[in-house]
Scaffold this motif. Structure first.
Motif, PDB file in Angstrom:
ATOM      1  N   ALA A  57       0.727  -1.512  -0.285  1.00  0.00           N
ATOM      2  CA  ALA A  57       0.004  -0.192   0.035  1.00  0.00           C
ATOM      3  C   ALA A  57       0.832   0.849   0.212  1.00  0.00           C
ATOM      4  N   TYR A  61       1.400   4.302  -3.171  1.00  0.00           N
ATOM      5  CA  TYR A  61       0.228   5.522  -3.186  1.00  0.00           C
ATOM      6  C   TYR A  61       1.366   6.464  -2.365  1.00  0.00           C
ATOM      7  N   TYR A  62       2.758   6.195  -2.696  1.00  0.00           N
ATOM      8  CA  TYR A  62       3.645   6.788  -2.914  1.00  0.00           C
ATOM      9  C   TYR A  62       5.001   6.602  -4.181  1.00  0.00           C
ATOM     10  N   ARG A  63       4.098   5.956  -5.554  1.00  0.00           N
ATOM     11  CA  ARG A  63       5.180   5.067  -6.029  1.00  0.00           C
ATOM     12  C   ARG A  63       5.534   6.348  -6.968  1.00  0.00           C
ATOM     13  N   GLU A 190       4.145  10.633   8.385  1.00  0.00           N
ATOM     14  CA  GLU A 190       4.511   9.867   6.880  1.00  0.00           C
ATOM     15  C   GLU A 190       5.795   9.182   7.237  1.00  0.00           C
ATOM     16  N   TRP A 235      -4.060   0.803   2.066  1.00  0.00           N
ATOM     17  CA  TRP A 235      -4.465   1.676   0.956  1.00  0.00           C
ATOM     18  C   TRP A 235      -4.828   2.885   1.581  1.00  0.00           C
ATOM     19  N   ILE A 238      -4.637   4.773   4.922  1.00  0.00           N
ATOM     20  CA  ILE A 238      -3.088   5.959   4.719  1.00  0.00           C
ATOM     21  C   ILE A 238      -3.677   7.030   4.035  1.00  0.00           C
ATOM     22  N   ASP A 239      -4.632   7.482   2.911  1.00  0.00           N
ATOM     23  CA  ASP A 239      -5.429   8.865   2.977  1.00  0.00           C
ATOM     24  C   ASP A 239      -6.082   9.220   4.247  1.00  0.00           C
TER      25      ASP A 239
END
Length: 274
Positions: A57, A61-63, A190, A235, A238-239
């Motif tokens: 995730a 998310y930070y790809r 983060e 995932w 996280i948001d």
């Protein structure tokens, strides 16, 4: 098999929702598995393996951020510094977990330890949030990983040593360590996400390789399904967590931890948990 699958979905939901919250996903999984009487897996392989979903995730998310830093590692000093800070903050707890893995699992993986850790960690979280310098902290702007100093990364790593105890929470320890080191709530949160990549990924791979010989085909299927469901739920979490910490403190999570620990102790005394 169907009953076990339903239990896997429930436990994956617990894992995904709690992994990045300062409430201990492993602690919740240990208690959840005990309540559900989930006996299809060799403990604690399931609780550890499905954490790989949380790693996936974070990677998704930070790809863009992680992809750029990976691609620029040779040419950019900023990219190399980012990875050095991740290693520095991860190394202490990783080394402790490798050296004392069997002792940790035999001594700490129980509802009693989870209850005590939840209560202790909840009190600590509330006290940290009450510190004047935390309340006067900088605005919750988007996180710039290049701002993390060696001192801050080292302090986060030392506080994160407590995370080997189920119920203390890896994310909770790294977030508290980050806030004590001077990071904002969002920045500490983060950075905790990024620390999940080597710590959870490494623990999952190690545990899977060392127990693969004792797992049957149905157990492997349940592990993979659990990891997949956990990834989806993580995932989403996280948001939601980033939006939450941009506006509110972690005090509510501290009180939740204390209440959850008290309920576990009540369940133990009543015989609902063993």
């Amino acid at each position: 098999m169907l009953e076990d699958l339903v239990k896997v979905v429930i436990l994956s939901l617990i894992q995904g929702v709690t992994e990045f919250l300062p409430v201990s996903s492993t602690g919740h999984l240990i208690v959840g598995a005990a309540l559900l009487r989930f006996d299809a897996m060799l403990p604690p392989i399931f609780e550890i393996f499905i954490q790989i979903g949380a790693v996936a995730a974070v990677l998704v998310y930070y790809r863009r951020t992680l992809g750029w830093r990976a691609a620029q590692s040779r040419s950019s000093s900023e990219a190399r510094r980012f990875w050095r800070m991740i290693v520095l903050a991860s190394a202490p707890v990783a080394a402790l977990g490798i050296v004392f893995q069997q002792e940790i699992e035999s001594l700490f993986f129980s509802p009693q330890v989870v209850a005590a850790s939840l209560i202790f960690g909840g009190i600590a979280l509330i006290l940290v949030e009450r510190l004047p310098r935390i309340q006067r902290g900088k605005a919750e702007e988007p996180f710039d990983a290049d701002e993390v100093t060696i001192r801050q990364a080292a302090l986060i790593g030392m506080v994160q040593l407590l995370a080997v105890i189920p119920g203390m929470s890896r994310s909770g320890c790294s977030i508290v360590g980050g806030m004590l080191a001077g990071l904002s709530r969002r920045a500490a949160t983060e950075f905790s996400f990024f620390l999940a990549i080597p710590l959870l990924g490494g623990a999952t791979i190690y545990k899977f390789v060392t127990t693969l010989h004792s797992l049957g085909s149905e157990q492997l299927l349940l592990l993979l399904l659990g990891a997949a469901f956990s990834g989806v739920f993580s995932w989403l979490a996280i948001d939601l967590l980033l939006k939450f910490v941009s506006r509110r403190s972690f005090v509510a999570f501290g009180y939740y931890r204390i209440a959850a620990g008290g309920l576990i102790l009540l369940g133990l005394s009543s015989g609902m948990l063993a």
